[in-house]
Each structure stands twice: as C-alpha cells, then as structure tokens.
Scaffold this motif. Structure first.
Motif, PDB file in Angstrom:
ATOM      1  N   THR A 280       0.822  -1.213   0.000  1.00 39.19           N
ATOM      2  CA  THR A 280       0.000   0.000   0.000  1.00 39.19           C
ATOM      3  C   THR A 280       0.853   1.259   0.000  1.00 39.19           C
ATOM      4  OG1 THR A 280      -0.164  -0.125   2.423  1.00 39.19           O
ATOM      5  CG2 THR A 280      -1.924  -1.146   1.138  1.00 39.19           C
ATOM      6  N   SER A 281       2.039   1.224   0.610  1.00 42.03           N
ATOM      7  CA  SER A 281       2.931   2.381   0.563  1.00 42.03           C
ATOM      8  C   SER A 281       3.388   2.648  -0.866  1.00 42.03           C
ATOM      9  CB  SER A 281       4.142   2.151   1.462  1.00 42.03           C
ATOM     10  OG  SER A 281       3.750   2.017   2.816  1.00 42.03           O
ATOM     11  N   PHE A 282       3.726   1.580  -1.598  1.00 43.63           N
ATOM     12  CA  PHE A 282       4.123   1.720  -2.997  1.00 43.63           C
ATOM     13  C   PHE A 282       2.961   2.265  -3.835  1.00 43.63           C
ATOM     14  CE2 PHE A 282       4.484  -0.196  -7.275  1.00 43.63           C
ATOM     15  CZ  PHE A 282       5.656   0.427  -7.685  1.00 43.63           C
ATOM     16  N   SER A 283       1.748   1.757  -3.583  1.00 44.03           N
ATOM     17  CA  SER A 283       0.576   2.226  -4.326  1.00 44.03           C
ATOM     18  C   SER A 283       0.314   3.700  -4.075  1.00 44.03           C
ATOM     19  CB  SER A 283      -0.650   1.400  -3.947  1.00 44.03           C
ATOM     20  OG  SER A 283      -0.469   0.042  -4.267  1.00 44.03           O
ATOM     21  N   ARG A 284       0.506   4.141  -2.837  1.00 45.18           N
ATOM     22  CA  ARG A 284       0.257   5.548  -2.513  1.00 45.18           C
ATOM     23  C   ARG A 284       1.248   6.455  -3.232  1.00 45.18           C
ATOM     24  NH1 ARG A 284      -0.549   7.016   3.683  1.00 45.18           N
ATOM     25  NH2 ARG A 284      -2.254   5.552   3.288  1.00 45.18           N
ATOM     26  N   ILE A 285       2.501   6.039  -3.290  1.00 44.22           N
ATOM     27  CA  ILE A 285       3.500   6.824  -4.005  1.00 44.22           C
ATOM     28  C   ILE A 285       3.152   6.905  -5.490  1.00 44.22           C
ATOM     29  CG2 ILE A 285       5.929   6.895  -4.702  1.00 44.22           C
ATOM     30  CD1 ILE A 285       6.610   5.651  -1.983  1.00 44.22           C
ATOM     31  N   LEU A 286       2.626   5.803  -6.059  1.00 39.42           N
ATOM     32  CA  LEU A 286       2.198   5.817  -7.454  1.00 39.42           C
ATOM     33  C   LEU A 286       1.078   6.822  -7.680  1.00 39.42           C
ATOM     34  CD1 LEU A 286       2.188   2.091  -8.659  1.00 39.42           C
ATOM     35  CD2 LEU A 286       3.786   3.915  -9.253  1.00 39.42           C
ATOM     36  N   ARG A 287       0.159   6.923  -6.743  1.00 38.59           N
ATOM     37  CA  ARG A 287      -0.936   7.882  -6.889  1.00 38.59           C
ATOM     38  C   ARG A 287      -0.407   9.314  -6.886  1.00 38.59           C
ATOM     39  NH1 ARG A 287      -3.336   5.045  -2.136  1.00 38.59           N
ATOM     40  NH2 ARG A 287      -3.911   2.995  -2.955  1.00 38.59           N
ATOM     41  N   MET A 288       0.528   9.600  -5.987  1.00 41.23           N
ATOM     42  CA  MET A 288       1.123  10.944  -5.966  1.00 41.23           C
ATOM     43  C   MET A 288       1.841  11.226  -7.270  1.00 41.23           C
ATOM     44  SD  MET A 288       2.685  10.983  -2.103  1.00 41.23           S
ATOM     45  CE  MET A 288       1.666  10.571  -0.673  1.00 41.23           C
ATOM     46  N   LEU A 289       2.605  10.252  -7.753  1.00 42.34           N
ATOM     47  CA  LEU A 289       3.305  10.420  -9.021  1.00 42.34           C
ATOM     48  C   LEU A 289       2.315  10.601 -10.166  1.00 42.34           C
ATOM     49  CD1 LEU A 289       5.983  10.411 -10.582  1.00 42.34           C
ATOM     50  CD2 LEU A 289       5.768   7.920 -10.760  1.00 42.34           C
TER      51      LEU A 289
END
Length: 488
Positions: A280-289
């Motif tokens: 989920t941390s990786f997914s959140r960073i993808l959303r910001m990107l």
C-alpha cells in the motif's frame, strides 16, 4: 401557529395547511367513550401501514385513560401506544415537517399538544458495496439513502457513549435532516463550533445532496481542490471519527462528509489499511506520481517542443521532429484538441450504461487514436502524451477537477512562456496547495517540525503498531497507551 385545546379546530387547521396535497390523510379514530376521539394524520405511501394499524390505531380504539389527573398526551404515551420514541409538540410547523417526512401525528382531545410518532415506511435499497469505493479486501457495506440506517451502520462499529450526534433541518422548503456526528473526547471544540456556525448560516430552498451542502460550507469555494471529504463507506467514516474528525450525514443521500480534510487524503485509499503496508505504501506513491504526471506532462512536452530543443538528446529530438512532419496542425492546437477529445471519450464512457460505456471509452480511444495517426491528423507522440495524461488522471479520482484545472494552467503558461512558464505554473499550483485550509486547519502543515511520526501515514503507510498518534487537530493525540503495540 400553535395548537388549541379544540381538536376539531386543530384538524381543520391541519387540513388547510395540506390543502391540495391528495397524499395527505386525516383519519378520525374513536376510542372508548365519547371524549376519546382522535385524528391520525400522515402521508400515504410514506408510513409503515402494518405498524400504524397495530401499534397506533388499535391501541387508540381500545384506550381507556385510567389516571384522570394525567395530561392526555402523557396518558396516551404511557398507557396506549406500542410505538418507540413518540414525542409531544404544540407547533403546527413541527407537525407539518413530521408528516411530510413520513411520521404519523395524532391529534388529541382536550389538549393543545399532538403526538409525533416515528412510523416511516419509505421504500429504499439494501446495503451494498459502493461502486466508487470497491475493495478487494475489507468490509463490503456501503451507506444507503436512509439517514437512520446510515447512523446505525456507524453505531455498530463504534459501540461507545462517546459517540455524539446532533440533528439539524436545513432548507427552507425541503427541511432536510442533517446529522453532525463526532466522538466527544476526540473532537476539537473550535472545529465543531465553526461547523455549527456555518450550518446555521446555510440559507437555501432545499438540500438535495451532500455534495451541494459541501459547497455551501467549504473553506475554498473557488478552489478546484476539495476541502471536505466524501465517502460512502461506514468503515471509512468510523476510522475518520477515531481520528478526531466530524462526520456529516444528509438524509436522502449515501454520501457522508468528513472534516477537517487533509490534502494527503486525496491519495489515501480505504484499502490501504486492509492490505500489507509495503504494497500500500508503494501504491500511494504511485498515486502521488500519477497526479504530478497528469498535471505536468502536456505542459512539459509543449515547453520542450516549442522552446527548448537544445536540452533534449539529439536522437530523441530527431525522432520527435520527424513525427511532427506529418501533423498538419500547429503543435499547441493539436495538443489541446486531443486533450479535449480524450475528455469527451471519458465523459461519454461515464454517462453511458456500465458495460457499453467501458467498451465505448476503450474502443473509441483505440480507434480514434489509430485513425488520427494513419490519416496524418495527429502525431503519434501527441497520442502517447494524451494517453499518459489520461491514464494517470484515473489514479486520483478525487482530484479530477484539480488535475483538469492545473493541467490547462501549466499547458497555457508553457505555450506562452516556455520552460519558465512551466515552472511558474507548477509553482502556482504548489503555492495554492500550501494555502489550502479546512475549517481552520491547514491541509498540508501537520506540525511545526518534521518528525517521523508526522509522516507515518503520509508518504507511506507505516505498520499499524507504529501509528500511535492521531492528526494534530484531534483533541487527544495518543491512540493507545505508550506501551501498546510493542512486541517482545
């Protein structure tokens, strides 16, 4: 107007108030004895007829008041009715609002008070998972249009007397019921008082939906960035309440407002807390990107192609210029037209039935893109830029309006000023984000100093046992005892 002790005059006044409404029913009910005569008022189709017949009409017919010194209203409540929650009122305005809302009202003889009895039987849909907030892992429940059902779903998750609820009636004509819900030990009184003040200033004919109410109480009314949260899930609402936030329920809509609203919540998903924190941390960073890319990619392409060929690698520049040779339109016009075409396809897919809409958006995009390149109406590079912009916009559905406004701002400045315009546009968006507030709380400034605890649920989602503090606006910052969550 107020009721009088003459039941016939009260019945005539009530009939006059509902004159022209053929759903209004005023039924006489005769009890035992000449002085035991009542009138039952309700709107057809809005009450539970079986409940009214067994719990109101039948007891009134068989009623014999045993204590003559007791007020008629109190005697009927204590000796006759089988209904829960009856209350007495002396105001016709209260009676009209109750009848129109699906309650039953009993006019009593010899008293200037009437009884309002909850008897709603309005048809509604069952509890299902909301389409906009589906999860692979986690609860599958969603709010419905009935206010009392939504409150019950939250009550089931927070079984504490610390959960407080306050009701308002908003709309001069609709008189829509609105419920302010919070945990008393966690909410900040200044935020609660500010919300009550703004609700008290709402002046409108009718409140039809939570989204319309959000526009009336939001801090940044002209900003495309939201300052009030939206959710259709009881688990998300309960989690927000545990953070010290306030939930705002509106009767007739499954959407619940939550506040204060932080900017980082645009990139958080309810599924983040039901799955492994690494993923989920990786997914959140993808959303910001994704948000950064959907805003900046068209502007960056325009600035480089129009003004700064010198900073691009030579092989890449040659390929891009070769592709541009076949495009008949100027680069700026081509880019804007293709972006608008993509938005048309996306909007068409949303408005059409689910199955047809998905096929229409996918097939339409492929066919139009390929046809535009084959007919030399657009370069393939522009198609790639527009496609990347569209795909990344889907990662942050809550920021669609902000992404659209920011994208055209950056693109416009980039076309006019080149790379300095691109930088200026990005700086303006960042400055606006830093200035956002929600009910007196900054949406981006979490604390006065940078601490690990303050970013545990922002840039990444830390393990549950490490997130032991609530946001700074909560009255009680500590989630649990200091030793909780430690493992031997």
């Amino acid at each position: 107007a107020v009721l009088v002790k003459d039941i016939d005059k009260n019945a005539q006044t009530l009939s006059a108030l509902f004159a022209g409404d053929e759903t209004f029913i005023l039924r006489p009910v005769q009890g035992r004895g000449k002085d035991m005569r009542f009138f039952l008022a309700y709107c057809g189709g809005m009450i539970d007829q079986k409940f009214v017949g067994e719990s109101i009409i039948k007891p009134l017919i068989e009623l014999e008041i045993r204590a003559r010194g007791e007020d008629t209203a109190d005697a009927v409540i204590s000796q006759a009715l089988f209904a829960h929650g009856p209350r007495a009122t002396a105001q016709f305005a209260d009676i009209v609002e109750s009848v129109a809302g699906g309650d039953a009202v009993v006019l009593l003889p010899g008293t200037d008070r009437a009884l309002v009895i909850p008897a709603q039987g309005i048809p509604g849909r069952g509890v299902t998972e909301p389409d906009n907030e589906k999860v692979l892992s986690g609860p599958k429940e969603g709010f419905v249009e009935a206010l009392i059902n939504n409150i019950a779903l939250v009550h089931r998750r927070l079984r504490t007397n610390d959960l407080k609820m306050k009701f308002f009636a908003l709309g001069e004509r609709s008189r829509t019921r609105v419920c302010v819900c919070y945990l008393e030990s966690l909410v900040t009184r200044d935020i609660l008082d500010e919300l009550n003040r703004r609700l008290g200033k709402v002046s409108i004919d009718g409140v039809m939906d939570a989204n319309g109410l959000a526009e009336l109480i939001a801090d940044n009314r002209l900003s495309p960035f939201p300052s009030v949260g939206f959710t259709e899930r009881p688990d998300v609402t309960a989690a927000n309440l545990l953070e010290g936030r306030i939930a705002l329920f509106v009767d007739g809509t499954p959407v619940v407002l939550t506040l204060p609203y932080l900017f980082i919540e645009n990139f958080q998903s309810n599924e983040d807390y039901y799955m492994n924190f690494f993923y989920t941390s990786f997914s959140r960073i993808l959303r910001m990107l994704g948000f950064a890319l959907t805003v900046t990619v068209p502007g960056a392409y325009a600035a480089l192609m129009a003004y700064r060929h010198d900073i691009m690698p030579t092989p890449l520049l040659i390929n891009l210029l070769w592709e541009r040779q076949s495009a008949p339109l100027p680069m700026a016009l081509e880019l804007i037209v293709m972006l608008i075409v993509f938005e048309i396809l996306r909007e068409t897919g949303i408005r059409m039935p689910t199955g047809v809409g998905q096929a229409m958006s996918v097939v339409g995009g492929l066919v139009l893109g390929q046809a535009a390149v084959s007919a030399h109406l657009s370069s393939s590079v522009v198609i790639i830029v527009v496609s990347l912009t569209g795909m990344t916009s889907l990662l942050v559905q809550r920021l669609n309006a902000a992404a659209l406004a920011g994208r055209y701002l950056v693109l416009g400045l980039s076309l006019v000023l080149g790379l300095p315009g691109f930088i200026t546009g990005c700086a303006l968006i960042l400055a606006h984000i830093l200035s956002l507030r929600s009910f007196g709380v900054s949406q981006t400034t979490l604390s006065g100093q940078l601490r690990l605890q303050s970013i545990k649920d922002i840039l990444f989602r830390a393990p549950m046992w490490k997130m032991d503090e609530r946001p700074p606006f909560a009255a009680d910052r500590r989630r649990r005892a200091p030793s909780a969550g430690k493992r031997r």
